[in-house]
Design an enzyme around this catalytic site. Sequence first.
Site, PDB file in Angstrom:
ATOM      1  N   GLY A  73      17.513  11.352 -86.515  1.00  0.00           N
ATOM      2  CA  GLY A  73      16.763  11.467 -85.268  1.00  0.00           C
ATOM      3  C   GLY A  73      17.416  10.668 -84.149  1.00  0.00           C
ATOM      4  N   GLY A 201      14.969  14.515 -90.758  1.00  0.00           N
ATOM      5  CA  GLY A 201      14.586  15.002 -92.084  1.00  0.00           C
ATOM      6  C   GLY A 201      13.702  14.049 -92.869  1.00  0.00           C
ATOM      7  N   CYS A 326       8.817  -5.808 -86.941  1.00  0.00           N
ATOM      8  CA  CYS A 326       9.077  -6.572 -88.159  1.00  0.00           C
ATOM      9  C   CYS A 326      10.433  -6.240 -88.742  1.00  0.00           C
ATOM     10  CB  CYS A 326       7.987  -6.297 -89.182  1.00  0.00           C
ATOM     11  SG  CYS A 326       7.608  -4.576 -89.359  1.00  0.00           S
TER      12      CYS A 326
HETATM   13  N1  PLP Z   1      12.076   8.774 -82.993  1.00  0.00           N
HETATM   14  C1  PLP Z   1      10.904   8.466 -83.561  1.00  0.00           C
HETATM   15  C2  PLP Z   1       9.634   8.770 -82.836  1.00  0.00           C
HETATM   16  C3  PLP Z   1      10.876   7.860 -84.815  1.00  0.00           C
HETATM   17  O1  PLP Z   1       9.709   7.547 -85.365  1.00  0.00           O
HETATM   18  C4  PLP Z   1      12.106   7.591 -85.466  1.00  0.00           C
HETATM   19  C5  PLP Z   1      12.127   6.893 -86.765  1.00  0.00           C
HETATM   20  O2  PLP Z   1      11.272   6.065 -87.054  1.00  0.00           O
HETATM   21  C6  PLP Z   1      13.310   7.970 -84.832  1.00  0.00           C
HETATM   22  C7  PLP Z   1      13.249   8.553 -83.594  1.00  0.00           C
HETATM   23  C8  PLP Z   1      14.632   7.721 -85.471  1.00  0.00           C
HETATM   24  O3  PLP Z   1      14.870   8.651 -86.495  1.00  0.00           O
HETATM   25  P1  PLP Z   1      16.011   8.342 -87.597  1.00  0.00           P
HETATM   26  O4  PLP Z   1      15.467   7.283 -88.494  1.00  0.00           O
HETATM   27  O5  PLP Z   1      16.219   9.645 -88.316  1.00  0.00           O
HETATM   28  O6  PLP Z   1      17.212   7.911 -86.858  1.00  0.00           O
END
Ligand code: PLP
Length: 392
Positions: A73, A201, A326
């Site tokens: 993400g 994912g 945290c």
């Molecule tokens: N955006 C949001 C709203 C999230 O909750 C997260 C992960 O906690 C991310 C982005 C980041 O995703 P990733 O862990 O796949 O990099």
Amino acid sequence: MTGRIVYADNNATTMVAPEVRDAMLPFFSDLYGNPSSMHLFGGQVKKYVEQAREKVAALLHADPSEIVFTSCGTESDNAAIRGVLAAYPDRRHIITSRVEHPAVKNLVQYLGKNGYRVSEISVDRLGRLDLDELREKLDADTALVSIMWANNETGVIFPIPQIADMVHSAGALFHTDAVQAAGKIPIDLKNVHVDLLSMSGHKIHAPKGIGVLYIRKGTHFVPYLMGGHQERGRRAGTENVPYIVGLGAACELAMQTMDEEQTRVQQMRDRLEREITSRAIDASVNGDPENRIPNTTNISFKYIEGESILILLSEAGIAASSGSACTSGSLEPSHVLRAMGIPFTRVHGSVRFSLSRYNTEEEIDYIIERMLAIERRLREISPFGRDEMHAQ
Ligand code: PLP
């Protein structure tokens, strides 16, 4: 430890679904080809990558050609934001919200220190976005608005269709971080006109290390990773075939279980929240009760430390998370709860429970019972908390 384990931290990450694991296994043995290869090994796996792309597209009601596989993400968020800014070098204004995940927030703040003008839109006490402020901030210099679909800490859902229309009338592009929304609530990109969308994912029972960037057909975008021609030149790097296949399977499962998410999971969340807030000495829910993803609740216990609650929950075998940062080992209070104007005495005592379809009613009973006992125990040793308890 009691020997009992209850996982209630599904917004942090989820268990890989057995069906997802099974779908991936052949790609760690016989099916190891590179999808770009012209020979039969390549052709064999390419077919599965394209099937996975179709499954992701189906979950989002998108066209498969609009789906780009990434590593997570965070990469999708970075690629979307940097990709649009690079495509519109003359526009120097970025708009985001005050409650974004660090994957957007920290990048936008960095860009703010490096030549861009940044506006962060406020939220109210329930975590709802100030749409009037957004309308006022949009101008002819705005390249991109990046606002999340659902908040990871509170679960609050923003009105994405309305925001997308507002952004487009001002001539800017719209990216949404849908990492916590995709697979939990319906997303129909045929009818909701976002230009770019990120998903991940590991929030939907696929493994960590695979993500998606949706780029609407016709959107100007400069690739973040340049190199080979994979993903139609939009994201270079040999495809992570097993994980892509796993993500496809996870999306297919999410479509099948979406109703369950909105009924059984939501009912468990509501019961957890209701029982805790009505029976605790001082507990309140953070976030718009009317408009949240079904699996998430964020509860503040006034005058007691979220970290202490988490440690005791963990000793009881319950995995939850606090609003505080945290993960970095700091006791910085949550920027999301602070942006909502929640008093410090409550921000510090916040705990997030995020459920999944693998949780059971029995587990919810166990969390309620342990959580109420932990609150009493911590109030006994906290001078403020004790006052609160004796005032009852
Ligand atoms: N955006 C949001 C709203 C999230 O909750 C997260 C992960 O906690 C991310 C982005 C980041 O995703 P990733 O862990 O796949 O990099």
